[in-house]
Design an enzyme around this catalytic site. Structure first.
Site, mmCIF file in Angstrom:
data_model
loop_
_atom_site.group_PDB
_atom_site.id
_atom_site.type_symbol
_atom_site.label_atom_id
_atom_site.label_comp_id
_atom_site.label_asym_id
_atom_site.label_seq_id
_atom_site.Cartn_x
_atom_site.Cartn_y
_atom_site.Cartn_z
ATOM 1 N N ARG A 56 -7.914 -4.176 -3.268
ATOM 2 C CA ARG A 56 -7.395 -3.030 -4.047
ATOM 3 C C ARG A 56 -8.395 -2.733 -5.171
ATOM 4 N NH1 ARG A 56 -2.490 -2.515 -1.857
ATOM 5 N NH2 ARG A 56 -1.624 -4.428 -1.002
ATOM 6 N N CYS B 204 0.831 -1.207 0.000
ATOM 7 C CA CYS B 204 0.000 0.000 0.000
ATOM 8 C C CYS B 204 0.861 1.251 0.000
ATOM 9 C CB CYS B 204 -0.923 0.006 1.222
ATOM 10 S SG CYS B 204 -2.053 -1.395 1.259
#
Lengths: 78, 223
Positions: free
Chosen positions: B137, B60
């Protein structure tokens, strides 16, 4: 955007927005004037409106008398 | 009681369908690192709304850096970015400050603190088969009229390609501007697809229209 802090003082970006609104600039121009994205201006208007610092009229958003006083207060602190 | 709420939330997540392309994007109001924001605050701009699994995680972090580096190019195209995860605003603030300190990259976009999973549920960002507590995601491209135009879903393990996001935006904007479609692996400057004719007369005319035409249904042109 935290336009007003716990002491009731306006932030620098809030001051810039309120100054731009003194002459009734549309929010798109306020965004250009302050260098902030338009989405942040729209979000700030809800906060400034709730605090009584700006008001939405038929012609658009305008700084209130309370908002003018807040600008003066911010200038005095600077 | 808390267990009941948790079970009800799980059922809601499991049963909630994904949003649909071509329909208005689900409306939200959420706490972010830039204050309370509503979807409507972004009207008039394109919006890339994307989720990440969690703050202070390595993949991330690389994605946030990549999106921050992409932001100026997106800005030129009238696109705003907004991140989201099921973390608190304080966690988000600490993480973006950490990224700036450790990697020298300032995160210019807001990040939604979706602790109650409200936005994540509306947008189908939770994939219980992967995780019940972290968003996958997911990335949504929403146009200036608030219509959902594209979705990309990646698993927890795989960081996204931000150049593909830029290419997708360029393709959508080219489609809107020129009324065309874009072929596989298209990039700005390449020829585009002319929509196929819908009648036999149009098909006949298409052969004489001056496009780069392989057959009546397959024509390209420069834009």
């Amino acid at each position: 955007m935290a336009c007003v802090n716990a002491r009731g003082e306006i932030s620098e970006s809030a001051r810039q927005i309120l100054i731009a609104l003194l002459e009734g600039a549309p929010l798109s121009q306020v965004a250009v004037h302050t260098g902030l994205p338009l989405y942040r201006i729209r979000s700030a208007m809800r906060e400034l409106g709730a605090a009584g610092l700006a008001v939405e009229t038929a012609e658009g958003w305008k700084t209130t008398e309370t908002g003018r006083n807040a600008i003066q207060g911010a200038l005095a602190r600077a | 009681m808390a267990t009941d709420v948790a079970m009800a939330t799980e059922v809601l997540i499991a049963n909630h369908s994904l949003p649909r392309l071509g329909q208005p994007a689900p409306v939200f109001e959420a706490e972010t690192t830039h204050g309370m924001l509503r979807l409507d605050d972004f009207r008039g701009s394109w919006l890339v709304l994307f989720s990440h699994p969690a703050d202070f995680t390595p993949v991330c972090t690389t994605e946030f850096i990549a999106f921050a580096e992409l932001a100026p190019e997106l800005k030129k195209r009238g696109v705003e970015l907004c991140g989201l995860s099921i973390d608190s605003t304080f966690s988000h603030i600490a993480w973006v400050r950490n990224i700036e300190r450790n990697f020298g990259v300032k995160i210019p976009f807001p990040v939604i603190a979706d602790l109650n999973k409200e936005v994540a549920t509306l947008y189908g960002m939770l994939m219980p088969g992967e995780s019940k507590t972290a968003t996958s995601r997911c990335l949504f491209v929403i146009d200036p009229n608030g219509i959902l135009r594209a979705m990309i879903y990646y698993p927890l393990s795989t960081g996204r390609n931000t150049q593909e996001v830029l290419r997708l935006i360029d393709a959508l904007q080219a489609t809107d501007k020129h009324g065309i479609a874009t072929p596989a692996n298209w990039k700005p400057g390449d020829k585009v697809i002319v929509p196929p004719p819908a009648t036999t007369d149009d098909a006949e005319a298409r052969m004489q229209a001056g496009y780069e035409t392989k057959d009546w249904y397959f024509s390209k042109k420069a834009v």
